[in-house]
Design a protein around this motif. Structure first.
Motif, PDB file in Angstrom:
ATOM      1  N   ILE A 141       0.963  -1.829   0.267  1.00  0.00           N
ATOM      2  CA  ILE A 141      -0.415   0.295   0.280  1.00  0.00           C
ATOM      3  C   ILE A 141       0.363   1.128   0.370  1.00  0.00           C
ATOM      4  O   ILE A 141       0.843   2.136  -0.466  1.00  0.00           O
ATOM      5  CB  ILE A 141      -0.846   0.239   1.343  1.00  0.00           C
ATOM      6  N   ALA A 142       2.102   0.853   1.111  1.00  0.00           N
ATOM      7  CA  ALA A 142       2.571   2.422   0.234  1.00  0.00           C
ATOM      8  C   ALA A 142       3.475   2.715  -0.738  1.00  0.00           C
ATOM      9  O   ALA A 142       3.170   3.882  -1.318  1.00  0.00           O
ATOM     10  CB  ALA A 142       4.263   2.407   2.005  1.00  0.00           C
ATOM     11  N   GLU A 143       3.309   1.525  -1.354  1.00  0.00           N
ATOM     12  CA  GLU A 143       4.453   1.684  -2.729  1.00  0.00           C
ATOM     13  C   GLU A 143       3.487   2.024  -3.584  1.00  0.00           C
ATOM     14  O   GLU A 143       3.891   2.713  -4.481  1.00  0.00           O
ATOM     15  CB  GLU A 143       4.861   0.607  -2.658  1.00  0.00           C
ATOM     16  N   GLU A 144       2.081   1.295  -3.823  1.00  0.00           N
ATOM     17  CA  GLU A 144       1.616   1.338  -4.526  1.00  0.00           C
ATOM     18  C   GLU A 144       0.589   2.832  -4.969  1.00  0.00           C
ATOM     19  O   GLU A 144       0.230   3.243  -5.811  1.00  0.00           O
ATOM     20  CB  GLU A 144       0.899   0.429  -5.144  1.00  0.00           C
ATOM     21  N   ILE A 145       0.141   2.562  -3.485  1.00  0.00           N
ATOM     22  CA  ILE A 145      -1.052   4.449  -2.960  1.00  0.00           C
ATOM     23  C   ILE A 145      -0.439   5.325  -2.445  1.00  0.00           C
ATOM     24  O   ILE A 145      -0.163   6.196  -3.169  1.00  0.00           O
ATOM     25  CB  ILE A 145      -2.502   3.551  -2.093  1.00  0.00           C
ATOM     26  N   LEU A 146       0.415   5.283  -1.657  1.00  0.00           N
ATOM     27  CA  LEU A 146       0.570   6.198  -0.558  1.00  0.00           C
ATOM     28  C   LEU A 146       2.024   7.245  -1.441  1.00  0.00           C
ATOM     29  O   LEU A 146       2.054   8.595  -2.154  1.00  0.00           O
ATOM     30  CB  LEU A 146       1.466   6.138   0.868  1.00  0.00           C
ATOM     31  N   LEU A 147       3.241   6.517  -1.683  1.00  0.00           N
ATOM     32  CA  LEU A 147       4.717   7.340  -2.585  1.00  0.00           C
ATOM     33  C   LEU A 147       3.313   7.504  -3.664  1.00  0.00           C
ATOM     34  O   LEU A 147       4.077   8.879  -4.249  1.00  0.00           O
ATOM     35  CB  LEU A 147       5.667   6.159  -2.661  1.00  0.00           C
ATOM     36  N   PRO A 148       2.594   7.181  -4.621  1.00  0.00           N
ATOM     37  CA  PRO A 148       2.947   7.750  -5.893  1.00  0.00           C
ATOM     38  C   PRO A 148       1.795   9.163  -5.643  1.00  0.00           C
ATOM     39  O   PRO A 148       1.671  10.195  -6.773  1.00  0.00           O
ATOM     40  CB  PRO A 148       1.933   6.545  -6.917  1.00  0.00           C
ATOM     41  N   ASN A 149       0.876   9.963  -4.734  1.00  0.00           N
ATOM     42  CA  ASN A 149       0.218  10.744  -3.950  1.00  0.00           C
ATOM     43  C   ASN A 149       0.921  11.420  -3.675  1.00  0.00           C
ATOM     44  O   ASN A 149       0.135  12.711  -3.026  1.00  0.00           O
ATOM     45  CB  ASN A 149      -1.153  10.148  -4.008  1.00  0.00           C
ATOM     46  N   LEU A 150       2.125  11.075  -3.016  1.00  0.00           N
ATOM     47  CA  LEU A 150       2.561  12.160  -1.918  1.00  0.00           C
ATOM     48  C   LEU A 150       3.039  13.731  -2.742  1.00  0.00           C
ATOM     49  O   LEU A 150       2.731  14.976  -2.036  1.00  0.00           O
ATOM     50  CB  LEU A 150       4.142  11.586  -1.067  1.00  0.00           C
ATOM     51  N   ALA A 151       3.606  13.626  -3.413  1.00  0.00           N
ATOM     52  CA  ALA A 151       4.134  14.541  -4.120  1.00  0.00           C
ATOM     53  C   ALA A 151       2.837  15.885  -4.209  1.00  0.00           C
ATOM     54  O   ALA A 151       3.188  17.071  -3.696  1.00  0.00           O
ATOM     55  CB  ALA A 151       4.342  14.615  -5.698  1.00  0.00           C
ATOM     56  N   ARG A 152       1.321  15.409  -4.933  1.00  0.00           N
ATOM     57  CA  ARG A 152       0.991  16.233  -4.718  1.00  0.00           C
ATOM     58  C   ARG A 152      -0.210  16.719  -3.525  1.00  0.00           C
ATOM     59  O   ARG A 152      -0.356  17.778  -2.844  1.00  0.00           O
ATOM     60  CB  ARG A 152      -1.013  14.933  -5.363  1.00  0.00           C
ATOM     61  N   PHE A 153      -0.044  14.973  -2.891  1.00  0.00           N
ATOM     62  CA  PHE A 153      -0.033  15.792  -0.928  1.00  0.00           C
ATOM     63  C   PHE A 153       0.389  17.161  -0.418  1.00  0.00           C
ATOM     64  O   PHE A 153       0.397  17.916   0.279  1.00  0.00           O
ATOM     65  CB  PHE A 153      -0.620  14.791  -0.187  1.00  0.00           C
ATOM     66  N   ARG A 154       2.075  17.574  -0.726  1.00  0.00           N
ATOM     67  CA  ARG A 154       2.764  18.236  -0.070  1.00  0.00           C
ATOM     68  C   ARG A 154       2.175  19.921  -1.169  1.00  0.00           C
ATOM     69  O   ARG A 154       2.557  20.216  -0.119  1.00  0.00           O
ATOM     70  CB  ARG A 154       4.730  17.549  -0.502  1.00  0.00           C
TER      71      ARG A 154
END
Length: 311
Positions: free
Chosen positions: A105-118
């Motif tokens: 979940i961390a690699e496939e869901i969270l990491l790809p969306n972190l830049a947008r969150f930041r």
């Protein structure tokens, strides 16, 4: 009122840890920047406090007894927990929202969306950790993403996205099977994690044409993360969660072999630590996670095998 149990002196426990890690009283003294006799005195004090020997002579050196080794290991783990918490203090003061998730979940869901969150929330810090099992962590993070059977959800859990799974492999492996999904499964190798029931649940639903040959190999991996990465590496055919393979399907790294799915009664769930749900930062993070999960929920799933064949 129950009184707190006494503990040995901190210096004595530090001396015990140092003896275990360095292998001798002299080396422990050098590490602690004290004299040889000081370490010996602390160990003797500890033995007097326990009432049992925790060291023994081996020639000219001193070794820990089995009881001493056991106590030293517990002391080391406890000190390590304190050291770790001290390292995290700057993070605590920064009011970072902590998220615990399975590696896949961390690699496939969270990491790809972190830049947008930041970009959207530059004032909120995140602390993301990996949960090696789907059991709740202790102490609980602010936000946990768990994997649960839907009829066993805890009162403070909500469904984030479904946990259904389908068989997949690389385009190359499918091509080697003459682009016939049943042949790909029959030839194997079949990949599975410790939840080996997945193939035994899926195969009876598709009929004998898919039954693996006796020579088909089964390869076991620890956890869904390694399982999916093995499938993406072309090692074999795996049954993977549709939510976590969405990116691999969209890029063509993996292709689905069937629309028949299992585990529709399982789900990835969201759990917020008690008392943290009222914090504005936590509310923003949970709203972000729910928004990220929307494309993975029913109605927005990746193209099915039949849809891909028609395309």
């Amino acid at each position: 009122m129950q009184t707190a149990r006494r503990l040995p002196s901190l210096n004595a426990l530090r001396a015990l840890e140092a003896v275990r890690e360095t292998g001798s009283v002299s080396a422990a003294a050098r590490r602690l920047s004290v004299s040889h006799s000081a370490v010996s005195h602390q160990i003797k004090q500890l033995e007097a406090w326990i009432g049992r020997p925790i060291t023994m002579r081996r020639g000219r050196s001193v070794a820990l007894t089995e009881a001493g080794e056991s106590l030293a290991r517990v002391v080391h783990d406890s000190f390590d927990a304190i050291r770790h918490e001290l390292d995290l203090l700057p993070l605590r003061f920064a009011r970072a929202v902590s998220i615990s998730a399975l590696p896949v979940i961390a690699e496939e869901i969270l990491l790809p969306n972190l830049a947008r969150f930041r970009s959207d929330f530059p004032g909120i810090s995140l602390h993301i950790s990996l949960a090696q099992t789907d059991r709740p962590k202790t102490p609980a993070p602010d936000v946990e993403i768990l994997f649960r059977k839907q009829d066993r959800l805890l009162p403070d859990e909500t469904v984030l996205f479904p946990g259904d799974a389908v068989p997949v492999c690389t385009p190359g492996l499918l091509a080697a099977a003459g682009n016939d999904p049943a042949t790909a499964v029959r030839n194997g190798p079949l990949l599975t994690d410790e939840d080996s029931r997945m193939w035994t649940r899926w195969l009876p639903q598709v009929g004998e044409d898919w039954t693996p040959s006796e020579s088909a190999q089964t390869i076991y991996f620890e956890g869904s993360f390694l399982l999916q990465k093995a499938a993406e590496s072309g090692i074999g055919v795996a049954i993977c969660r549709t939510a976590t393979i969405a990116r691999a399907l969209s890029t063509g790294a993996l292709v689905p072999l069937s629309d028949v799915a299992i585990d529709q009664d399982w789900a990835y769930t969201l759990r917020v630590a008690a008392g943290r749900e009222i914090e504005p930062e936590v509310q923003i993070v949970t709203a972000w996670l729910n928004n990220v999960a929307k494309p993975l929920q029913s109605g927005n799933a990746p193209p099915t095998f039949q849809q891909r064949r028609k395309a």
